[in-house]
Design an enzyme around this catalytic site. Structure first.
Site, PDB file in Angstrom:
ATOM      1  N   GLN A   1       0.825  -1.226   0.000  1.00  8.12           N
ATOM      2  CA  GLN A   1       0.000   0.000   0.000  1.00  8.12           C
ATOM      3  C   GLN A   1       0.854   1.269   0.000  1.00  8.12           C
ATOM      4  O   GLN A   1       0.320   2.367  -0.134  1.00  8.12           O
ATOM      5  CB  GLN A   1      -0.935   0.011   1.228  1.00  8.12           C
ATOM      6  CG  GLN A   1      -2.030  -1.046   1.179  1.00  8.12           C
ATOM      7  CD  GLN A   1      -3.093  -0.750   0.124  1.00  8.12           C
ATOM      8  OE1 GLN A   1      -3.320   0.400  -0.255  1.00  8.12           O
ATOM      9  NE2 GLN A   1      -3.750  -1.794  -0.372  1.00  8.12           N
TER      10      GLN A   1
ATOM     11  N   ALA B   1       2.332  -3.804  -8.544  1.00  7.14           N
ATOM     12  CA  ALA B   1       2.184  -2.726  -9.526  1.00  7.14           C
ATOM     13  C   ALA B   1       0.775  -2.139  -9.601  1.00  7.14           C
ATOM     14  O   ALA B   1       0.614  -0.938  -9.787  1.00  7.14           O
ATOM     15  CB  ALA B   1       2.609  -3.231 -10.907  1.00  7.14           C
ATOM     16  N   HIS B   2      -0.254  -3.004  -9.443  1.00  7.31           N
ATOM     17  CA  HIS B   2      -1.617  -2.466  -9.665  1.00  7.31           C
ATOM     18  C   HIS B   2      -2.067  -1.523  -8.553  1.00  7.31           C
ATOM     19  O   HIS B   2      -3.118  -0.893  -8.660  1.00  7.31           O
ATOM     20  CB  HIS B   2      -2.629  -3.592  -9.904  1.00  7.31           C
ATOM     21  CG  HIS B   2      -3.039  -4.356  -8.695  1.00  7.31           C
ATOM     22  ND1 HIS B   2      -4.236  -4.149  -8.056  1.00  7.31           N
ATOM     23  CD2 HIS B   2      -2.431  -5.347  -8.000  1.00  7.31           C
ATOM     24  CE1 HIS B   2      -4.349  -4.985  -7.030  1.00  7.31           C
ATOM     25  NE2 HIS B   2      -3.263  -5.717  -6.977  1.00  7.31           N
TER      26      HIS B   2
ATOM     27  N   THR C   1       8.806 -17.747 -17.146  1.00  8.40           N
ATOM     28  CA  THR C   1       9.089 -16.779 -18.208  1.00  8.40           C
ATOM     29  C   THR C   1       8.625 -15.392 -17.796  1.00  8.40           C
ATOM     30  O   THR C   1       7.491 -15.224 -17.329  1.00  8.40           O
ATOM     31  CB  THR C   1       8.381 -17.225 -19.513  1.00  8.40           C
ATOM     32  OG1 THR C   1       8.856 -18.529 -19.832  1.00  8.40           O
ATOM     33  CG2 THR C   1       8.660 -16.273 -20.658  1.00  8.40           C
TER      34      THR C   1
ATOM     35  N   CYS D   1     -10.112  -8.231  -0.556  1.00  8.58           N
ATOM     36  CA  CYS D   1     -10.289  -9.678  -0.533  1.00  8.58           C
ATOM     37  C   CYS D   1     -11.300 -10.095   0.524  1.00  8.58           C
ATOM     38  O   CYS D   1     -11.689 -11.234   0.595  1.00  8.58           O
ATOM     39  CB  CYS D   1      -8.964 -10.374  -0.300  1.00  8.58           C
ATOM     40  SG  CYS D   1      -8.183  -9.845   1.202  1.00  8.58           S
TER      41      CYS D   1
HETATM   42  N1  PLP Z   1      -0.563  -6.800   0.853  1.00 10.99           N
HETATM   43  C1  PLP Z   1      -1.362  -5.728   1.006  1.00 10.99           C
HETATM   44  C2  PLP Z   1      -1.124  -4.804   2.160  1.00 10.99           C
HETATM   45  C3  PLP Z   1      -2.406  -5.483   0.100  1.00 10.99           C
HETATM   46  O1  PLP Z   1      -3.197  -4.429   0.274  1.00 10.99           O
HETATM   47  C4  PLP Z   1      -2.605  -6.405  -0.963  1.00 10.99           C
HETATM   48  C5  PLP Z   1      -3.739  -6.220  -1.901  1.00 10.99           C
HETATM   49  O2  PLP Z   1      -4.795  -5.741  -1.537  1.00 10.99           O
HETATM   50  C6  PLP Z   1      -1.725  -7.488  -1.094  1.00 10.99           C
HETATM   51  C7  PLP Z   1      -0.723  -7.653  -0.169  1.00 10.99           C
HETATM   52  C8  PLP Z   1      -1.859  -8.456  -2.238  1.00 10.99           C
HETATM   53  O3  PLP Z   1      -1.389  -7.859  -3.425  1.00 10.99           O
HETATM   54  P1  PLP Z   1      -1.785  -8.440  -4.871  1.00 10.99           P
HETATM   55  O4  PLP Z   1      -3.169  -8.003  -5.130  1.00 10.99           O
HETATM   56  O5  PLP Z   1      -0.805  -7.794  -5.811  1.00 10.99           O
HETATM   57  O6  PLP Z   1      -1.594  -9.902  -4.805  1.00 10.99           O
END
Ligand code: PLP
Length: 376
Positions: free
Chosen positions: A181, A202-203, A239, A325
């Site tokens: 974050q 990256a996203h 890859t 999530c």
């Molecule tokens: N760690 C934190 C603090 C996050 O906020 C997130 C995604 O919400 C992740 C890990 C997981 O990242 P990714 O979506 O690139 O798997």
């Protein structure tokens, strides 16, 4: 002003792809699609692109290029840091983490716990903050790894990483931080922080989805986690996703260049949003402390957060009730439980996460919509 008839305010879940990053990716999807690991000349351009991207990313966090390992995102980076440190069964030494980590860390810790690793969880205060003295209470000279997130994904609280890292090192433990974050949103200098490993995705900083990196300080004893080919200095097989890696580097560089100005703008947006709520005498609490710019975790007394989210959705406003999530689960998140928020507030929690794509006007519109819904 609404763009595409929506106000997108869930940037902690994911961000819009930077248009320069998108343009930079196209040649590696369309023309220069060769496998970067091959010896022939058609692989030269993708190979060079990987090298340049690694250098750009390293410069953004003050690392060496050979300390940057490309992964499929934050989840993989976190899993690698935890499981790569404990990849031998019943290996001596424990891990210390915090109760408010992302599930990518918590579930990876549960996994190594089943292999015989002792995992301790340090608590946080009502703002979601932990301290070096809290870590001192839980760490021992048997601790092999300490993993504490840089900034929390729900309430935005930024942890005192440098001090926590110094405490871990004093006890001979490695230090990892999940900075998913934070990277691209606040200045990150891995040398100044002293961390051994750092996860990024990256996203979360206007790059493409499905790509990220793990910074591993030179000399850190860690096993490879993804086994197979000898990509990524023999440490992460598979890859390389050259186009995504190029896009990630462009997005990170652009974000890092504008961090200061962006922080000022986001703080302004936060202020306006809260002022509208205050003026309407809405009973709410802002969670966290020293939050990542643009993060507003707001708890409204006696309100159903889930219902509020859907009402806002109907008005074209996109926010979250908690971690991305977790949003399919309606229970109170582990983070809100950890900060001991009264249930009258915790049930009514939404997370608004603003970005450079948002405007001052939009932030006021979000609040006005909340006031309208709550007054009905
Ligand atoms: N760690 C934190 C603090 C996050 O906020 C997130 C995604 O919400 C992740 C890990 C997981 O990242 P990714 O979506 O690139 O798997």
């Amino acid at each position: 002003m609404k763009k595409n008839n929506i106000i997108y305010a869930d940037n902690a879940a994911t961000t819009k792809l930077n248009s320069d990053a998108f343009e930079a990716m196209i040649p590696y999807l369309v023309d220069n699609y060769g496998n970067a690991s091959q010896p022939y000349s058609f692989a030269r351009k993708p190979k060079q692109a990987l090298k340049e991207a690694r250098t750009i990313i390293a410069e953004c966090i003050n690392a060496l290029p050979e300390e940057i390992f490309f992964t499929s995102g934050g989840t993989e980076s976190d899993n690698w840091a935890i499981k790569g440190t404990f990849s031998q069964k019943k290996e001596q030494g424990g891990i210390v983490t915090s109760v408010i980590e992302h599930h990518a860390i918590l579930r990876a810790c549960e996994f190594v716990e089943r292999l015989g690793c002792k995992v301790s969880y340090i608590s946080v205060d009502g703002s979601g903050l932990t301290t070096a003295s809290e870590l001192e209470k839980n760490i021992s000279d048997d601790t092999k790894l300490v993993s504490i997130m840089y900034a929390n994904n729900e309430i935005g609280t930024i942890q005192p990483i440098k001090e926590l890292c110094e405490t871990a090192h004093k006890h001979g433990a490695l230090f990892h931080t999940d900075a998913v974050q934070a990277v691209g949103h606040v200045k990150i200098d891995v040398k100044e922080l002293g961390v051994d490993m750092l996860s990024a995705s990256a996203h979360k900083f206007n790059g493409p989805k499905g790509i990220g990196f793990l910074y591993i300080k030179k000399g850190t004893p860690i096993y490879s986690y993804m086994n197979g080919g000898s990509q990524e200095f023999g440490m992460r097989a598979g890859t390389e996703n050259v186009a995504a890696i190029v896009g990630m580097a462009v997005a990170l560089k652009e974000n890092c260049l504008k961090i200061q100005d962006q922080t000022i703008r986001l703080k302004e947006m936060e202020k306006i949003l809260l002022t509208v709520l205050d003026e309407a005498k809405i009973d709410y609490k802002r969670n966290g402390i020293n939050q990542i710019p643009g993060n507003l975790s707001l708890s409204f007394w006696g309100v159903d957060g889930e219902a509020l989210l859907h009402r806002l959705d109907l008005m074209g406003i996109v926010v979250s009730t908690g971690a991305a999530c977790d949003s399919v689960e309606t229970r109170i998140s582990h983070v809100l439980k950890a900060i001991n928020l009264e249930s009258g507030y915790s049930n009514g929690t939404i997370r608004i996460s603003l970005s450079s794509e948002n405007t001052i006007e939009e932030s006021a519109d979000i609040s006005r919509a909340i006031v309208k819904i709550l007054k009905q």
